[in-house]
Design an enzyme around this catalytic site. Sequence first.
Site, short mmCIF file in Angstrom:
data_model
loop_
_atom_site.label_atom_id
_atom_site.label_comp_id
_atom_site.label_asym_id
_atom_site.label_seq_id
_atom_site.Cartn_x
_atom_site.Cartn_y
_atom_site.Cartn_z
N CYS A 116 0.83 -1.21 0.00
CA CYS A 116 0.00 0.00 0.00
C CYS A 116 0.87 1.26 0.00
CB CYS A 116 -0.92 -0.03 1.21
SG CYS A 116 -2.12 1.34 1.24
N CYS A 214 -6.29 -3.45 7.40
CA CYS A 214 -7.55 -2.71 7.28
C CYS A 214 -8.68 -3.51 6.64
CB CYS A 214 -7.33 -1.41 6.50
SG CYS A 214 -6.73 -1.63 4.80
#
Length: 375
Positions: A116, A214
Amino acid sequence: MEKRERMSSSTIAVAMSGGVDSSTVAAVLRAEGHTVVGLTMQLWNQRRLAGHDGMPEAVQGRCCSLDDVYDARQVAQTIGIPYYVVNHEERFEREVVRPFVQDYLSGRTPIPCSLCNNHLKFDQLLMVARQIGADTLATGHYARVEFDEDRGRWLLKRAADLAKDQTYFLFGLTQEQLSRTIFPLGGMSKPAVRELARKHGLALAEKPDSQEICFVPGGDYKRFLDTYLAEQGESLPDTSGELVTTDGRTIGEHRGIHNFTVGQRKGLGVATGTPLYVIQIKGDTGQVVVGSSQELYSKTLRARRLNLIAVEDLQERMWVTVKIRHRHEPAPALLEKTSDDELLVTFDQPQRAITPGQAAVFYDGEVVVGGGWIV
């Protein structure tokens, strides 16, 4: 907070995750008189898989949740700065979630936070920052960046508080990205940051740090794989195969290589007189190789998809220390280039559970030389 000597524009974009670190960065920069704009990336709909079989409705402690967006917006209102949410859910799924799924199904153990950061967050946030007139991006990461005149390169350095150091997840940053990024917390400890948050009247000064990936509620990645593939109309592929010992003996069968990680001891499905650990996962044959704890140790690894920071290229062999996991103590090793995009790492002492899919990050003291992905 560490001294910041480069502010190429009067406007600074702050990546606001809704946590205490990035919120404190925004509050302090605002108090110092800078024009600050808050940016939050919406990357994953936390409620998307909620209610599916075995998936929790809500999980505390995940980064980038809707609650975090709310908290970031509240901080922006408290300190009086403009605030924007940038939606990149489609790209996040394509470049982080899908590779995460494919890696596990191929027998690798991925680290999505590095993917990410390296391929999405900094790339997109810096682009948005420029669009709103900010050449500089500030984040709440615990790391340091500075320009080295002798090398003519931007350097990424470990945080002063090594217990909080996050350079392992940032090894993919490019020279251009580092030139436009500041890490104001790099010289601070977490307690000092919380004290600053209290000083600036931030309601989330005591908010716990996020711990979960997440998009994987409760940290149960196996259940996530099942649920995500079902939502996509895909069935979990058959990756079952044999459990074999390091000397080639078949001692059982397993239901899928995605159920295993290198170093795993529990849940192997076989009972022997001595403890067994996962030594290797063979994605091509479906075999899971098991052995003794001692067989988990290895002196070498190969890393590809490299990013070098402190040097432009590795022309000669180089002594460094290497981290093979976020919580791994950097170990002395020799780097040797074997092709344009592959390095051989040879450790002084054997290291436990070197895991394909994880990152190997190279250090020269406190300086990040670079890193790559363990193959």
